[in-house]
Design an enzyme around this catalytic site. Structure first.
Site, PDB file in Angstrom:
ATOM      1  N   CYS A  89     -42.355 -18.113  87.119  1.00 51.45           N
ATOM      2  CA  CYS A  89     -42.776 -17.795  88.481  1.00 51.45           C
ATOM      3  C   CYS A  89     -42.579 -16.307  88.737  1.00 51.45           C
ATOM      4  CB  CYS A  89     -41.981 -18.623  89.485  1.00 51.45           C
ATOM      5  SG  CYS A  89     -42.114 -18.044  91.179  1.00 51.45           S
ATOM      6  N   CYS A 104     -40.195 -15.626  91.660  1.00 50.77           N
ATOM      7  CA  CYS A 104     -38.800 -15.876  91.259  1.00 50.77           C
ATOM      8  C   CYS A 104     -38.285 -14.746  90.360  1.00 50.77           C
ATOM      9  CB  CYS A 104     -38.680 -17.195  90.507  1.00 50.77           C
ATOM     10  SG  CYS A 104     -39.279 -18.609  91.451  1.00 50.77           S
ATOM     11  N   ASP A 146     -67.549  11.162  70.429  1.00 51.16           N
ATOM     12  CA  ASP A 146     -67.413  12.318  69.554  1.00 51.16           C
ATOM     13  C   ASP A 146     -68.151  11.970  68.254  1.00 51.16           C
ATOM     14  OD1 ASP A 146     -66.308  14.752  68.429  1.00 51.16           O
ATOM     15  OD2 ASP A 146     -64.971  13.443  67.293  1.00 51.16           O
TER      16      ASP A 146
END
Length: 728
Positions: free
Chosen positions: A15, A18, A396
């Site tokens: 969680c 939490c 490039d």
């Protein structure tokens, strides 16, 4: 800070809300100066003077197992109960609830049914109630408190079956949530466990096994066939194939010889190796990748910031609304208390912000972790989102679209002179030169297995070429200006010179005793995958694809035509590339820049997202770019774009679903449609579903995985005014 920080891996943390509260708890412990909890990586770092056991005990009170990082890599398989505890509790609670329903509804045995419901509430709700009491002792109102209040409230209003259902569904949802979060984190935990915890070291002519933390730079690592390589290093003796999938995502083993680099976490093939250690365990490539991935997973994406702002407003509003629903109708409208208490309890359950808070970070964990396993290092949720929104790409040329390594492309000789003879004479002269073009001629001679004696009396002619004695005769090897200065007529060679120069190739002429024997054309060759990769990018609707190069117009035009870019700009200095990118951003919006990570740092930084073609050991690539293609494999670029788009799509789905479910549940309270068990499904069911939706990203794979080629580390040519060419 005086002491080294304590690092822990966390298990049972599912969680996000939490996790934030646990971080504050750890930070408040005596002696702790700072605590950083990375929820997505399940990693806790504690600074200050505090015992590890104190941190472990504090985490345990919240039902979280904290494992010291040093022990995590070599920990034994988790015990069956510890591994399946949540599932066992949920299964038992479900069985008790089911038996209660059977006795109550089918047999009418109300008292016996209530006893089973109570047993279900105790089994399924005890872990939650314990954490709720702990939260209340800290003056915290979290999801455990809300769920406990809902269950106790159901008992008080004689809704035993509802209370049992809430306890069962909540324990089930926690088990599913923990499982799905572990699945999402698996990519990073598997990386952590790639490198072995100990290795065989040769010291004082003896072989000893040592923990990797005790191995020093300069130690000789002994790697037997089939073993994992424990440390970064350079091969001193032996040759083998090495599976570098843990670092580059490349499943095809690569050949490794003495003098070449190997990385911790890779797997040795059939040969025995002796490797000189070049980096400590905390500094090796695998450790740095893990650190960068964890930091990337912890970074907040724009969508995550929005969700957290929304949750911060939404949650207190719903809590206040629950209190008003419970009190206003009975007090002001003389309504009965029981139905409104029930509705208030249901709304309390819906108030949990879990689904909202977790909707974005789990998707980021899954996407970045999976990308890292396949050799694409994405350094943050913001960069992941940008990848998904890119409209155009700039490239490039040297080292990105091309090999960055000049190769002999054509040999044209005068009548009576063979190509082998011409190449052998040129190689005899170039044997003494370190110029990249000279090295290319030498490589071709070696490939063709030509025998020659190195020239004598070698003279380098700056900006022109070189001359030397070969078998007693003077030989000139250089550009057309060198031969013209010697009065050699090149009229017959002008068509070939003009044609090859128009193709962007560099031409080296060879003359012996002032007679032209022939010419050798060289060019920086395309990467084999460049054209196919750009076709795939166009199929992904990225447009335009632009090449930015410091090379001349002729070379740029030739490469652009062969590779299939939409536009190109040539003769650009590094600052010109930055200016070009700013102009392209104004025209096309979000634009990515793909470079080799060596000399493109300004351009990579000025793009919306900088993507480096970084070989696995390239510090520059790892540090400067937002995204690194670890295997130096351009074919992983479409996968990175695909991952960004898929993650963005999943995040939008999750946010829409989580908010939509919450709002529907709130609206369903007023007519009394929202039951307690429906509320728990709306809340925790939404959390599990957004997590399951997110971990679909773990299954995304590069289209080239089955047909990938060995990783090749490119050499980079330096454009300078030197022999042969007179300039870059």
């Amino acid at each position: 800070m005086a002491n080294s920080p304590l690092e822990f891996r966390l298990e049972g943390l599912s969680c996000a809300d939490c996790a934030a509260k646990l971080e504050r708890q750890i930070a408040s412990l005596p002696g702790v100066e700072q605590a950083k909890l990375n929820f997505t990586a399940a990693k806790l770092t504690v600074y200050g003077n505090v015992a590890a056991s104190l941190v472990i005990d504090e985490a345990k009170r919240d039902g979280v197992r904290a494992i010291p990082a040093a022990e995590y890599r070599q920990q034994e398989e988790t015990a069956f109960w510890e591994k399946h505890r949540r599932a066992i509790i949920s299964g038992l609670a479900g069985l008790l609830a089911g038996l209660g329903w059977l006795l109550h509804d089918a047999l009418g045995m109300v008292t016996a049914a209530k006893a089973l419901y109570l047993a279900c509430i105790i089994v399924g709700g005890y872990p939650v109630a314990r954490k709720a009491l702990y939260a209340l002792s800290r003056c915290r109102l979290d999801m455990n408190v809300l769920m406990t209040v809902a269950v106790l409230g159901a008992i008080l209003i004689d809704q035993w079956s509802e209370g049992a259902t809430v306890a069962f569904l909540f324990s089930l949802s926690e088990a599913l949530e923990a499982y799905t979060m572990d699945k999402a984190r698996n990519s990073i935990s598997s990386l952590i466990k790639q490198a072995p915890s100990e290795a065989t070291i040769r010291r004082d002519h003896q072989e000893i096994n040592l923990p990797v933390s005790e191995i020093k730079v300069g130690d000789i690592l002994v790697v037997r066939p089939g073993e994992k390589i424990a440390m970064d290093g350079i091969i001193l003796s032996g040759s083998s194939t090495v599976n570098q999938a843990a670092i580059t995502g490349e499943s095809v083993p690569v050949e490794r010889q003495p003098g070449e680099e190997v990385f911790a976490g890779t797997i040795n093939g059939e040969g025995s190796l002796e490797v000189r250690v070049t980096k400590l365990v905390q500094d090796n490539t695998l450790s740095r990748i893990i650190h960068l991935v964890e930091e990337a997973q912890a970074q907040r994406a724009p969508a995550q910031t929005f969700v957290e702002r929304f949750a911060a407003i939404y949650t207190p509003i719903v809590l206040i609304l629950a209190v008003l629903i419970v009190t206003i109708p009975p007090l002001l409208l003389a309504e009965p208390w029981q139905p409104w208490i029930y509705r208030g309890l249901a709304l309390l359950v819906v108030a949990c912000p879990c689904a909202l808070v977790v909707s974005t970070p789990v998707a980021i964990v899954a996407a970045i972790g999976n990308s890292a396993r396949h050799g694409v290092l994405i350094k943050g949720g913001a960069h992941l989102e940008t990848l998904g929104r890119l409209k155009a790409l700039a490239f490039d040329k040297t080292g990105t679209l091309t090999q960055g390594l000049p190769e002999v492309t054509e040999i044209i000789t005068a009548p009576g002179i063979s190509k082998e003879t011409l190449l052998a004479v040129a190689a005899a002269v170039e044997h003494h030169s370190e110029h990249p073009l000279a090295r290319a001629i030498m490589r071709r001679a070696q490939q063709d297995r030509l025998n020659y004696q190195p020239a004598t009396a070698f003279h380098a002619l700056t900006g022109l070429g070189a001359k030397a004695l070969v078998e007693g005769q003077w030989v000139l090897v250089g550009n057309p200006r060198l031969l013209e200065q010697q009065g050699i007529d090149l009229t017959d060679w002008h068509p070939s010179l003009t044609n090859l120069s128009a193709q962007g190739q560099t031409v080296i002429l060879v003359a012996r005793d002032n007679v032209v024997w022939g010419l050798i054309a060289l060019a920086d060759t395309l990467r084999p995958q460049s054209a196919a990769t750009l076709r795939t990018l166009k199929e992904q609707n990225l447009s335009p694809l632009i090449m930015l190069t410091g090379d001349n117009q002729a070379t740029a035009r030739h490469i652009a035509t062969k590779v299939g870019v939409d536009q190109y700009q040539a003769n650009l200095l590094p600052q010109d590339k930055v200016t070009a990118l700013k102009e392209l951003r104004e025209t096309h919006g979000l634009i990515g820049m793909v470079g080799d990570g060596m000399n493109d740092a300004p351009a990579l930084a000025s793009a919306s997202v900088g993507i480096a073609m970084g070989t696995a050991g390239s510090d520059t690539a790892l540090e400067t770019a937002d995204v690194v293609l670890m295997g130096d494999d351009l074919t992983k670029l479409p996968f990175a774009i695909q991952m960004g788009r898929a993650a963005l799509r999943v995040i939008k789905q999750n946010i829409s679903f989580a908010i939509g479910i919450k709002l529907l549940a709130v609206l369903a309270v007023f007519p009394g449609w929202l039951t307690l068990w429906l509320a728990i499904l709306a809340d925790m069911g939404a959390t599990v579903l957004v997590t399951l939706n997110s971990i679909r990203l773990i299954g995304l794979k590069p289209a080239t995985d089955k047909n990938s080629s060995p990783t090749v580390k490119p050499a980079h040519t330096h454009h300078c005014a030197c022999a042969h060419t007179g300039g870059g």
